[in-house]
Design an enzyme around this catalytic site. Structure first.
Site, short mmCIF file in Angstrom:
data_model
loop_
_atom_site.label_atom_id
_atom_site.label_comp_id
_atom_site.label_asym_id
_atom_site.label_seq_id
_atom_site.Cartn_x
_atom_site.Cartn_y
_atom_site.Cartn_z
N SER A 24 0.75 -1.01 0.13
CA SER A 24 0.07 -0.12 -0.18
C SER A 24 1.18 1.05 -0.02
O SER A 24 1.60 1.10 0.49
CB SER A 24 -0.79 0.19 1.56
OG SER A 24 -1.46 1.31 1.60
N TYR B 110 -3.33 -1.14 10.40
CA TYR B 110 -2.93 -0.96 8.88
C TYR B 110 -1.66 -0.65 8.54
O TYR B 110 -0.53 -1.84 7.46
CB TYR B 110 -3.55 -0.14 7.57
CG TYR B 110 -3.59 -0.60 6.69
CD1 TYR B 110 -4.70 -2.21 6.23
CD2 TYR B 110 -3.54 -0.08 5.84
CE1 TYR B 110 -4.45 -2.25 4.87
CE2 TYR B 110 -3.07 0.38 4.14
CZ TYR B 110 -4.27 -1.01 4.12
OH TYR B 110 -4.45 -1.26 3.01
#
Length: 255
Positions: free
Chosen positions: A137, A150
């Site tokens: 990401s 995350y």
């Protein structure tokens, strides 16, 4: 076709980025093992569309991951391509972050990458060819507030990718991660209500002022763009690309 005879295991592939990657690989001849949750009838349609198998392993459970790899090996052959894409998200300030959500995010977004890799890389090395592609990401490179688990997990994926790439560098196995910006997927759509609550914003404000504010292109990345890059990484022309963290984020991390 360039992937004829290759076996691809793609986790988190019943929707979104994972499904786009699975479609790209299947279109070039790979035999695909899908993984993920969803409506059984829809999963059957996907299996038929791609000529694929499906395993519903819970990626937070190492025993189920091991059973999935065994299922793939028994039915299709040992994976030549592993795409670690399964992921979940939760948005909350750190002092309010539920412990069970932290544990689940680390298990699915990071530890599962370790488990699939440790269970498949030996056979790749033995064959002298393999591709491990991890969905990281933009948050593997930079942080955003209220996403502590995350961001920690995705930074971990980036570091894990580099380490395994070095270990496999002489064995014909490449290990890379793709770091998308905001892609319009169920994962992104589902975090909008939490972000609305955490930041006291409207849905439109979250989309325009939080999500797309980060991307200079002012548009969402498409799953198909990620699928095309994953396919390229499987080509022979990409054999010297390993240990890379490839940003597909509309310029987000260029700043």
């Amino acid at each position: 076709m360039i992937l004829e005879g290759k076996v691809a295991l793609v986790t988190g592939s019943t929707s979104g980025i994972g499904l786009a990657i699975a479609r790209s690989l299947a279109a070039k001849g790979a035999k695909v093992m899908l993984n993920g949750f969803g409506d059984p009838a829809e999963i059957e349609k996907l299996k038929s569309e791609l000529g694929a198998l499906h395993d519903g392993a819970d990626m937070s459970d190492p025993a189920q991951i091991e059973a999935m790899v065994r299922h793939c090996s028994d039915e299709l052959g040992a994976p030549d391509i592993v795409v670690n894409n399964a992921g979940i998200q939760h948005v909350s300030p750190v002092e309010e972050f539920p412990v069970e959500k932290w544990n689940a995010i680390l298990a699915i977004n990071l530890s599962a990458v370790f488990h699939t890799t440790r269970l498949t890389i030996a056979s790749m090395k033995a064959k002298g060819w393999g591709r491990i592609i991890n969905t990281a990401s933009a948050h593997s490179l930079i942080a955003s507030p209220n996403k502590s688990a995350y961001v920690a997990a995705k930074h971990g994926v980036a570091g894990f990718t580099k380490t395994v790439a070095l270990e496999a560098a002489k064995d014909g196995v490449t290990v890379n991660c793709i770091s998308p910006g905001y892609v319009w997927t169920p994962l992104v759509e589902n975090q909008i209500p939490d972000t609305m609550k955490a930041r006291n914003l409207t849905r439109e404000q979250v989309v325009n002022d939080v999500l797309l504010a980060a991307q200079p292109t002012k548009r969402f990345v498409t799953p198909e763009e990620i699928g095309a890059l994953a396919l390229f990484l499987c080509r022979e022309e990409a054999r010297s690309i390993t240990g890379a963290n490839l940003s597909v984020d509309g310029g987000w991390t260029a700043a």
